[in-house]
Scaffold this active site. Structure first.
Site, mmCIF file in Angstrom:
data_model
loop_
_atom_site.group_PDB
_atom_site.id
_atom_site.type_symbol
_atom_site.label_atom_id
_atom_site.label_comp_id
_atom_site.label_asym_id
_atom_site.label_seq_id
_atom_site.Cartn_x
_atom_site.Cartn_y
_atom_site.Cartn_z
ATOM 1 N N ASN A 387 46.783 35.907 33.447
ATOM 2 C CA ASN A 387 46.074 35.116 32.421
ATOM 3 C C ASN A 387 44.394 36.010 32.798
ATOM 4 O O ASN A 387 44.140 36.942 31.941
ATOM 5 C CB ASN A 387 45.978 33.812 32.424
ATOM 6 C CG ASN A 387 45.283 33.314 31.157
ATOM 7 O OD1 ASN A 387 44.552 33.932 30.608
ATOM 8 N ND2 ASN A 387 45.830 32.247 30.638
ATOM 9 N N ASP A 388 43.724 35.319 33.568
ATOM 10 C CA ASP A 388 42.320 35.738 33.729
ATOM 11 C C ASP A 388 42.139 37.222 34.132
ATOM 12 O O ASP A 388 41.139 37.721 33.775
ATOM 13 C CB ASP A 388 41.538 34.724 34.623
ATOM 14 C CG ASP A 388 41.659 33.393 34.195
ATOM 15 O OD1 ASP A 388 41.456 33.219 32.928
ATOM 16 O OD2 ASP A 388 41.753 32.335 35.155
ATOM 17 N N VAL A 389 42.833 37.855 34.937
ATOM 18 C CA VAL A 389 42.880 39.008 35.463
ATOM 19 C C VAL A 389 42.880 40.099 34.461
ATOM 20 O O VAL A 389 42.827 41.319 34.604
ATOM 21 C CB VAL A 389 43.510 39.497 36.666
ATOM 22 C CG1 VAL A 389 43.379 38.380 37.765
ATOM 23 C CG2 VAL A 389 45.135 39.133 36.223
ATOM 24 N N PHE A 427 42.788 29.675 35.397
ATOM 25 C CA PHE A 427 41.870 28.918 36.158
ATOM 26 C C PHE A 427 40.627 28.812 35.556
ATOM 27 O O PHE A 427 40.065 27.723 35.809
ATOM 28 C CB PHE A 427 41.757 29.246 37.410
ATOM 29 C CG PHE A 427 43.109 28.786 38.471
ATOM 30 C CD1 PHE A 427 43.391 27.640 38.596
ATOM 31 C CD2 PHE A 427 43.387 30.134 39.365
ATOM 32 C CE1 PHE A 427 44.457 27.330 39.540
ATOM 33 C CE2 PHE A 427 44.603 29.494 40.052
ATOM 34 C CZ PHE A 427 44.984 28.165 40.040
ATOM 35 N N ALA A 428 40.197 29.936 34.792
ATOM 36 C CA ALA A 428 38.941 29.828 34.365
ATOM 37 C C ALA A 428 38.599 28.690 32.799
ATOM 38 O O ALA A 428 37.713 28.561 32.722
ATOM 39 C CB ALA A 428 38.358 31.189 33.791
#
Length: 461
Positions: A387-389, A427-428
């Protein structure tokens, strides 16, 4: 054994430790590196026992049997998805061991001869107690967060509280150096360091846990090195220094990979700004869902495919299903590679270990800097549980919590397939515009089931 032979044995152990760490830098030599490190530790332990004139081997053998049994049980039962928690526990155990050893050595020295308690001894004892205790409790909180049993605790004025606790711990340490006979001071250091370790890690968000674990690993090495000065043991000093230095280097690498400063990690958390777009604004009416058969038709003509693994792949244990999908694509003439982000998963190298477990060749795993320039020549990118990456907001939104974080530029590929259970954020805590991009198709499924469904559909095409 004479002192010369003792030091020579410790030097041999230290050399094996260094060679072992060197071997761990590449999967092809990692097993040999582990073996060299284990042999080095065996030499160090045997030498330390022989060097002691009075040793109660009954307690040592009992400790070896109990510890080996617990360690073997943990190692055989832990899942690959829980390996970060295992590392956090091991860091904590190393820290508390240094604390207890230093305290026991202080009590022993005071009973034998007060002259043994030199300034170096007292300083090293205080350092072991402070750093070792912070490491233990910080690691326990990190374990709890990764396991999902501890939530973020945001205290108002946390930085001031941490600063006060640190000053008190340092003041007590100085007092212990001046008056080492007051053993209650040592346990006061341990108590204050307990509060400091909890206060430091409680507010840190889950996104930063990989960095925290790496830093705590460094702390455990520093505590061990300090305990080496307490015991006057060269092997422990060298080993602790190696662990401390390597942990700091790894922490620095991970901070750069996340575009985060260490200070920001320790004293701040990722929080979505109030001005950030909501999920409805980002996704509303623009997310395109597809089934496995539609995706198989898209992949049938693909000549170059890049797979981006994330924590979702680890949770569903999908690496073997992904390997079978890769083999099928290669049989059909496609070139397949894996794009590995430095902080994908819950710890450094998490994805590499999972893929290696499925016998995927290491040369197919490409680091971010190596593979990013090739995405615009890629026919299909398959994002599995990441997701965030892969969130382009890191490049486009200066106000985003992940602004400036280096990401995998998958949005530049011709077509993107995202296998994910839902549109839930990473997580963000922010939505990902990639999921609503014109060239993205979503397969809402468990990563393992999604990979198997695509593979079976591809066979039928």
């Amino acid at each position: 054994m004479g002192s010369a032979l003792i030091n020579l044995a410790y030097l041999a152990a230290a050399t094996l430790f260094i060679l072992g760490i060197k071997g761990l830098t590449h999967p092809r030599t990692a097993v040999r590196g582990n073996q060299l490190g284990a042999i080095g530790m065996l030499i160090a332990v045997v030498t330390a026992l022989v060097d002691q004139q009075v040793v109660n081997y009954v307690w040592i053998i009992a400790g070896l049997v109990i510890g080996s049994g617990i360690g073997a049980l943990m190692a055989t039962r832990v899942q690959m998805t829980d390996m970060p928690q295992m590392v956090a526990l091991l860091n904590g155990f190393g820290g508390i061991a240094s604390t207890l050893v230093a305290g026991a050595a202080l009590l022993d020295a005071l009973q034998i001869d007060l002259s043994l308690v030199t300034i170096q001894f007292a300083i090293a004892t205080a350092a072991s107690g402070l750093i070792g205790t912070v490491t233990f409790w910080g690691s326990m909180v990190a374990f709890g967060k990764l396991q999902g049993i501890v939530k973020d605790v945001r205290l108002s004025g946390a930085q001031i509280i941490n600063a006060i606790l640190l000053v008190i711990a340092l003041a007590l340490s100085g007092w212990l150096v001046v008056d080492p006979t007051a053993t209650w001071i040592y346990w006061a250091i341990v108590l204050v360091s307990t509060l400091l370790g909890l206060s430091l890690v409680f507010p840190i968000g889950g996104a930063d846990m990989p960095v925290v674990i790496s830093l705590l690993n460094s702390y455990s090495g520093i505590a061990a090195s300090a305990a080496g000065f307490v015991l006057n043991n060269n092997a422990l000093i060298i080993t602790g220094s190696l662990v401390g230095a390597s942990g700091i280097i790894l922490t620095s690498i991970m901070c750069r990979a996340m575009n985060r400063s260490l200070t920001n990690v320790l004293f701040g958390i990722w929080v979505a700004s109030d001005e950030a777009q909501s999920s409805d604004e980002v996704y509303g009416g623009r997310v395109k869902s597809a089934n496995a058969e539609e995706l198989a038709m898209l992949m049938e003509a693909a000549r170059r495919v890049v797979i981006v693994p994330g924590y979702g792949m680890a949770v569903s244990q999908a690496q073997h299903a992904v390997r079978d999908l890769v083999n099928l694509l290669e049989e059909r003439g496609a070139e397949v590679e894996f794009a590995i982000h430095p902080v994908a998963g819950r710890m450094p190298g998490h994805m590499n270990v999972l893929l290696a477990e499925a016998d995927i060749p290491y040369d197919k795993m490409k680091e971010m800097d190596e593979i990013n320039p090739s995405f615009d020549q890629t026919d299909v990118v398959i994002v599995i549980g990441a997701n965030d990456v892969v969130n382009p907001l890191a490049r486009t939104d200066p106000g985003s919590p992940i602004a400036g974080m280096p990401i995998l530029n998958v949005d530049k590929a011709r077509s993107i397939i995202v296998i994910k259970r839902s549109l839930s954020p990473g997580f963000a805590g922010i939505p990902n515009p990639l999921f609503a991009a014109d060239n993205t198709l979503m397969l809402f499924a468990d990563a393992k089931k999604g990979a198997l469904d695509i593979m079976n559909a591809l066979k039928a095409v």
